[in-house]
Design an enzyme around this catalytic site. Sequence first.
Site, PDB file in Angstrom:
ATOM      1  N   GLY A 153      -1.557  -3.735   5.263  1.00  0.00           N
ATOM      2  CA  GLY A 153      -2.601  -4.750   5.341  1.00  0.00           C
ATOM      3  C   GLY A 153      -3.235  -4.840   6.712  1.00  0.00           C
ATOM      4  O   GLY A 153      -3.624  -3.836   7.317  1.00  0.00           O
TER       5      GLY A 153
ATOM      6  N   THR B  59       0.857  -1.183   0.000  1.00  0.00           N
ATOM      7  CA  THR B  59       0.000   0.000   0.000  1.00  0.00           C
ATOM      8  C   THR B  59       0.890   1.229   0.000  1.00  0.00           C
ATOM      9  O   THR B  59       2.047   1.144   0.395  1.00  0.00           O
ATOM     10  CB  THR B  59      -0.896   0.005   1.259  1.00  0.00           C
ATOM     11  OG1 THR B  59      -1.732  -1.148   1.234  1.00  0.00           O
ATOM     12  CG2 THR B  59      -1.777   1.238   1.355  1.00  0.00           C
TER      13      THR B  59
END
Length: 528
Positions: free
Chosen positions: A433, A350
Site C-alpha cells: 500500500g 498486494t
Amino acid sequence: MRDFQFPGRSPVRATEAVAATSHPLATLAAIDMLRSGGNAMDAAVCAAAVQGVVEPQSTGIGGDCFVLYSPGGQGNVLAFNGSGRAPARATVGWYLEKGFDRIPLQGPHAVTVPGAVDAWSRLLEDHGRKGVAEALAPAIHYAENGYVVHDRVAFDWAEPETDLSADEHAARIFLPGGRAPKAGDVHRQPELAATLRIIAKHGRSGFYEGAVADDMVSRLNELGGLHTAEDFAATRGDYVAPVSTSYGGHEIHQMPPNNQGLTALLMLNLLSGFELGGLDPNGAERLHLEIEAGRLAYRDRDRYVGDQDHVPVPLKQLLSGAYADRLRAEIDRDRAMTHLPRVELPGSDTVYISIVDRDRNAVSFINSTYYSFGSGVVGPKTGIVLQNRGSSFRLDPAHPNAIAPGKRPMHTIMPGMATKNGRVVMPFGVMGGGYQPFGHVHLLTNMIDFGMDPQQALDAPRVFYNDDTVEAERGVPTDATEGLRRRGHRIAEPHHPLGGGQVVLIDWEKGTLTGASDPRKDGLALGY
C-alpha cells in the site's frame, strides 16, 4: 556475507533463470513455465494467476496490475498500465448529492473496473510464447482441487472476517464453516475455477463480456453501483512511458501517474544529497533522513498525482535537480519537521513478482485487489473478488485525484526496474500500500549505498512514517528508535510487518542471477 549463526537464508543463485514471488506455489508455477519453454512474461502471468487463488486476500482477476518489462534486458524499459477506471456514470456531483463525504472503503462504490485480465491477455499476446490457457492452467488446478493455506495468508485472512461475513457470497466462499481458514487447512474455489476456464477458452472477452461480466455487473448494481456492461467491455490497458531518475550510478524506473511511483523517485532525489553510505544502515541518522525525505515526497504525491489523461502532472518540475535541492533544504538532520500536513497512508494486500529468464527478459510485475479481499464484493456465480481501488478517489472536484467518468484513481502498487549503462540490473518491488515508495527506497539504498545482497536488503528492519507516527519494526535497534525519539519522532510498533518484496539481480559479467524473497511473506525465490 550473512552470519550463518543467525536465523535467515541465503539469496538464490543461478545461471538460466530466477523467479521470486510471495508464495511457494506461485514461484514453482513460474519455474515450471520457464522450464517448459515459456519466457519471463509467461511465467509472471502464470504466477500472478496462481496467487489470485492461493493468496485470495491480496490479489486476483478482480484487481489491477502494472508491469515494467525489458526484452533481453537491454534498451528501453516498457511500461504497461493495467489499472481500471471508474464507471462512466461516476461523478463528484452524483456522490455529493447522495450525501457521501468520501468514497467508501468497501461496497460497490469502491469498485473500479478490473484491469488485470486485459493486461495479462495483452502482455501474453505481445511478449509471451504461451497462450492464456497454459498460463492459467496451474491456477485452475489449485482452485478446483484445493490448496493448502500458508501461514502469512492465514494471518491476513483472519483479520477481515467481519467484513467478509457482511457479503453472503464472500462468506460462503471465504469463511467455510463460518470462519477464516487456518494455516494448514485445504481451501477450494470451484466458482473461480469455472471462471478461469472460461477465460482460458475465450481470452479477455471471456471476462469483460458475456456471463462473467454479467455476474459482476448485476451484483454491483444490486448493491447500488453505477457500473454497466459497457464499462467492462470498454476496458483497455495502455503502454506508457516510465518515469526515471538517477541514483548511485543507476537509472531507477517507475510507472508514471496515475501511479505513485513518482514518490520513490522524489525520495531518491532528496537522499542523493546526503552521503548515506557513511552512516549506520540501521542507525537513527539514516532512518531519520529516509523518514523526512518520505514525508516531503508524500506531500507532493497527494498534491499532484492523478490520472494524466484527465489532469496535468508537472513531472519535469518535480523530478528536476533544482526542485530536489529546494525541498532538501527543509530537512534538518537533527530534528523532525513540524510544518508538514498530516498524512494517513493505509496499508494494503498486494503481490509482487520478479522474474528474469535465460534470454534475460526481465519482468517486474505487480497485481492487487488493494485492501484485504478488496471491496468485499464477490461475484455470486463467478467467485471473483472485486477490488476497492475506487476508494482512493477524492470528492473534491478541484483535486487531481477527484473521481470522474472513466478516470483511473491514484494507484499505490508500483513495480520497479533498475538499469545501468543501458542494461537491466534488477527488476524489484516492495509491496504494501502506501508503504511502497519507502520500501523501494529502503531496498535500493540498502543495496547501492550499503552493499547488501538482495536477501540482506529485504531482510533488513524497516520504518514507515504514517499518521504522524514512525512505525518501527521490532528488528530496528533500540538505540536507533531512541535516536529518532530525540529528533522529535513519535515511535510505535506496527500491527503488521512492513511490506514484502522480491528482487532478481543480474550480473552480466559473470552470467549469473541472484534472487531473493521477503521473509515477511510465505514466498521464496527459485532458480536453475
